[in-house]
Design a protein around this motif. Structure first.
Motif, PDB file in Angstrom:
ATOM      1  N   PHE A  81       0.829  -1.201   0.000  1.00 20.11           N
ATOM      2  CA  PHE A  81       0.000   0.000   0.000  1.00 20.11           C
ATOM      3  C   PHE A  81       0.864   1.251   0.000  1.00 20.11           C
ATOM      4  N   SER A  82       0.246   2.397  -0.304  1.00 18.55           N
ATOM      5  CA  SER A  82       0.988   3.627  -0.534  1.00 18.55           C
ATOM      6  C   SER A  82       1.766   4.104   0.688  1.00 18.55           C
ATOM      7  N   ASP A  83       1.302   3.776   1.899  1.00 22.39           N
ATOM      8  CA  ASP A  83       1.990   4.239   3.106  1.00 22.39           C
ATOM      9  C   ASP A  83       3.008   3.227   3.628  1.00 22.39           C
ATOM     10  N   GLY A  84       3.306   2.208   2.831  1.00 26.37           N
ATOM     11  CA  GLY A  84       4.311   1.222   3.228  1.00 26.37           C
ATOM     12  C   GLY A  84       3.749  -0.016   3.892  1.00 26.37           C
ATOM     13  N   GLN A  85       2.431  -0.058   4.146  1.00 27.99           N
ATOM     14  CA  GLN A  85       1.846  -1.284   4.677  1.00 27.99           C
ATOM     15  C   GLN A  85       1.957  -2.386   3.623  1.00 27.99           C
ATOM     16  N   CYS A  86       2.135  -3.594   4.103  1.00 29.48           N
ATOM     17  CA  CYS A  86       2.300  -4.715   3.183  1.00 29.48           C
ATOM     18  C   CYS A  86       1.566  -5.940   3.723  1.00 29.48           C
ATOM     19  N   VAL A 111     -12.777  -5.249   2.998  1.00 31.30           N
ATOM     20  CA  VAL A 111     -12.803  -4.123   3.937  1.00 31.30           C
ATOM     21  C   VAL A 111     -11.399  -3.814   4.424  1.00 31.30           C
ATOM     22  N   ARG A 112     -10.653  -4.842   4.787  1.00 35.26           N
ATOM     23  CA  ARG A 112      -9.289  -4.650   5.267  1.00 35.26           C
ATOM     24  C   ARG A 112      -8.425  -3.969   4.200  1.00 35.26           C
ATOM     25  N   GLU A 113      -8.540  -4.429   2.961  1.00 33.96           N
ATOM     26  CA  GLU A 113      -7.742  -3.855   1.882  1.00 33.96           C
ATOM     27  C   GLU A 113      -8.131  -2.410   1.591  1.00 33.96           C
ATOM     28  N   CYS A 114      -9.424  -2.115   1.603  1.00 27.10           N
ATOM     29  CA  CYS A 114      -9.875  -0.741   1.329  1.00 27.10           C
ATOM     30  C   CYS A 114      -9.440   0.205   2.443  1.00 27.10           C
ATOM     31  N   CYS A 115      -9.490  -0.248   3.689  1.00 25.63           N
ATOM     32  CA  CYS A 115      -9.033   0.579   4.811  1.00 25.63           C
ATOM     33  C   CYS A 115      -7.561   0.936   4.639  1.00 25.63           C
ATOM     34  N   LYS A 116      -6.767  -0.020   4.226  1.00 22.65           N
ATOM     35  CA  LYS A 116      -5.341   0.238   4.050  1.00 22.65           C
ATOM     36  C   LYS A 116      -5.088   1.110   2.831  1.00 22.65           C
ATOM     37  N   ALA A 117      -5.921   0.967   1.802  1.00 26.05           N
ATOM     38  CA  ALA A 117      -5.746   1.760   0.591  1.00 26.05           C
ATOM     39  C   ALA A 117      -5.962   3.246   0.860  1.00 26.05           C
ATOM     40  N   ILE A 118      -6.881   3.590   1.772  1.00 25.79           N
ATOM     41  CA  ILE A 118      -7.118   5.009   2.082  1.00 25.79           C
ATOM     42  C   ILE A 118      -6.269   5.475   3.263  1.00 25.79           C
ATOM     43  N   LYS A 138     -25.685  -5.911   1.352  1.00 25.63           N
ATOM     44  CA  LYS A 138     -24.275  -5.577   1.530  1.00 25.63           C
ATOM     45  C   LYS A 138     -23.831  -5.755   2.972  1.00 25.63           C
ATOM     46  N   ARG A 139     -22.566  -6.141   3.113  1.00 24.36           N
ATOM     47  CA  ARG A 139     -21.946  -6.266   4.426  1.00 24.36           C
ATOM     48  C   ARG A 139     -21.135  -5.023   4.779  1.00 24.36           C
ATOM     49  N   TYR A 140     -20.764  -4.254   3.772  1.00 21.87           N
ATOM     50  CA  TYR A 140     -19.958  -3.057   4.024  1.00 21.87           C
ATOM     51  C   TYR A 140     -20.252  -2.015   2.949  1.00 21.87           C
ATOM     52  N   PHE A 141     -19.793  -0.785   3.191  1.00 20.79           N
ATOM     53  CA  PHE A 141     -20.002   0.329   2.274  1.00 20.79           C
ATOM     54  C   PHE A 141     -18.697   1.108   2.172  1.00 20.79           C
ATOM     55  N   ARG A 142     -18.383   1.603   0.989  1.00 19.79           N
ATOM     56  CA  ARG A 142     -17.157   2.362   0.805  1.00 19.79           C
ATOM     57  C   ARG A 142     -17.401   3.506  -0.161  1.00 19.79           C
ATOM     58  N   SER A 143     -16.580   4.547  -0.030  1.00 14.57           N
ATOM     59  CA  SER A 143     -16.696   5.688  -0.923  1.00 14.57           C
ATOM     60  C   SER A 143     -16.136   5.343  -2.297  1.00 14.57           C
ATOM     61  N   LYS A 144     -16.513   6.125  -3.296  1.00 13.02           N
ATOM     62  CA  LYS A 144     -16.016   5.903  -4.645  1.00 13.02           C
ATOM     63  C   LYS A 144     -14.563   6.365  -4.753  1.00 13.02           C
ATOM     64  N   GLY A 145     -13.855   5.773  -5.682  1.00 15.54           N
ATOM     65  CA  GLY A 145     -12.499   6.219  -5.964  1.00 15.54           C
ATOM     66  C   GLY A 145     -11.410   5.555  -5.149  1.00 15.54           C
ATOM     67  N   ILE A 146     -11.737   4.521  -4.375  1.00 18.48           N
ATOM     68  CA  ILE A 146     -10.714   3.804  -3.613  1.00 18.48           C
ATOM     69  C   ILE A 146     -10.027   2.800  -4.529  1.00 18.48           C
ATOM     70  N   VAL A 147      -8.722   2.956  -4.676  1.00  9.63           N
ATOM     71  CA  VAL A 147      -7.950   2.077  -5.563  1.00  9.63           C
ATOM     72  C   VAL A 147      -7.067   1.163  -4.712  1.00  9.63           C
ATOM     73  N   VAL A 148      -7.331  -0.126  -4.776  1.00  9.08           N
ATOM     74  CA  VAL A 148      -6.540  -1.119  -4.038  1.00  9.08           C
ATOM     75  C   VAL A 148      -5.387  -1.570  -4.922  1.00  9.08           C
ATOM     76  N   PRO A 149      -4.147  -1.537  -4.429  1.00  8.43           N
ATOM     77  CA  PRO A 149      -2.984  -1.946  -5.240  1.00  8.43           C
ATOM     78  C   PRO A 149      -3.115  -3.377  -5.749  1.00  8.43           C
ATOM     79  N   GLU A 150      -2.490  -3.617  -6.890  1.00  3.34           N
ATOM     80  CA  GLU A 150      -2.500  -4.951  -7.474  1.00  3.34           C
ATOM     81  C   GLU A 150      -1.631  -5.902  -6.648  1.00  3.34           C
ATOM     82  N   VAL A 151      -1.864  -7.178  -6.834  1.00  6.20           N
ATOM     83  CA  VAL A 151      -1.099  -8.209  -6.130  1.00  6.20           C
ATOM     84  C   VAL A 151       0.034  -8.716  -7.015  1.00  6.20           C
TER      85      VAL A 151
END
Length: 266
Positions: free
Chosen positions: A16-21, A65-72, A196-209
């Protein structure tokens, strides 16, 4: 040898952009021989394994959810609660949509939100966000939507907590993501199978694997490979999960500047 299964290990890394992996190494079984005929999938809601499928959906949602949280870069948790015992999901979602719409007029609002249902049935929202929040604005909007009770009391409240309040420390954003995500796997009486189990804002980009096939043939080698990959992003505060029976090892690292490498601990 044809007609047999072969075990291999595959490593997957997402940075992720902040160095999380996040690093996972899984044992994959490949059948050498003719393709195996699979049974056709049942229609949605008609499967004999409905409960099992619902559990699988919960695990997938938890991962998203975990991935989107880390992406933002989420490092704060906003909780929207009701004074009354709110049990109507549709009504609660109307309040949530109104909250997002009104807040969006004042600031860019990137979020990942889940609904928690308490044992008594009361609903409230947990919202993962990034950075300091305008608490007075959040409270004003939420309380304005819910209005006041017969005695003039406020019918809602807003709480904002940062990772320190969870005991995660300043680098605990990756743990906050897991904390929020766990609510996706909880059973909820108010939620239907297709809701739905969760909701997220538009424009969240999760890095590729990034995926690579490993040469190791044992779980020990798989664990060593996982730690060696994660060590490039720092192992301080690392989260880990291992299931020898399934042949899976998973690691999650805290935010850290890329390039500060650490050695595998064994």
């Amino acid at each position: 040898m044809r007609g047999t299964w072969q075990d291999t290990y595959t490593a997957r890394r997402r940075v992720f952009s902040d160095g999380q992996c996040e690093v996972s190494v899984t044992k994959d079984r490949h059948f050498v021989g003719p393709a195996i005929t699979r049974k056709p999938r049942a229609k949605r809601g008609e499967s004999e394994k409905r409960e099992e499928n619902d559990d699988d959906a919960g695990r997938r949602a938890k991962k998203k959810v975990r991935e989107c949280c880390k992406a933002i870069g989420a490092d704060r948790m906003v909780t929207l609660t009701y004074r009354e015992n709110m049990v109507d999901r549709d009504t609660a979602l109307k309040h949530w949509k109104a909250f997002c719409r009104k807040l969006g007029k004042h600031k860019q609002f990137h979020y990942v939100a889940v609904i928690e249902e308490q044992e008594r049935g009361a609903l409230h929202f947990h919202v993962a966000v990034a950075g300091r929040q305008m608490y007075a604005l959040l409270r004003s909007i939420w309380q304005g939507i819910l209005g006041r009770g017969d005695d003039g009391q406020q019918m809602g409240q807003v709480n904002v907590r940062d990772p320190h309040k969870f005991g995660f420390g300043k680098n605990g954003a990756h743990k906050l993501a897991g904390y929020i995500a766990k609510y996706c796997s909880k059973q909820m009486q108010c939620r239907g199978l297709d809701q739905k189990r969760y909701f997220r804002s538009k424009g969240i980009v999760v890095p590729e694997v990034d995926t690579v096939r490993l040469h190791c043939t044992t779980m020990l080698g798989a664990v060593q490979a996982a730690f060696s990959i994660a060590a490039q992003y720092g192992l301080e505060g690392v989260q880990s999960w291992l299931n020898n029976g399934l042949g899976v090892v998973w690691l999650s690292t805290a935010p850290r500047p890329i390039g500060q490498e650490m050695e595998c601990p064994f």
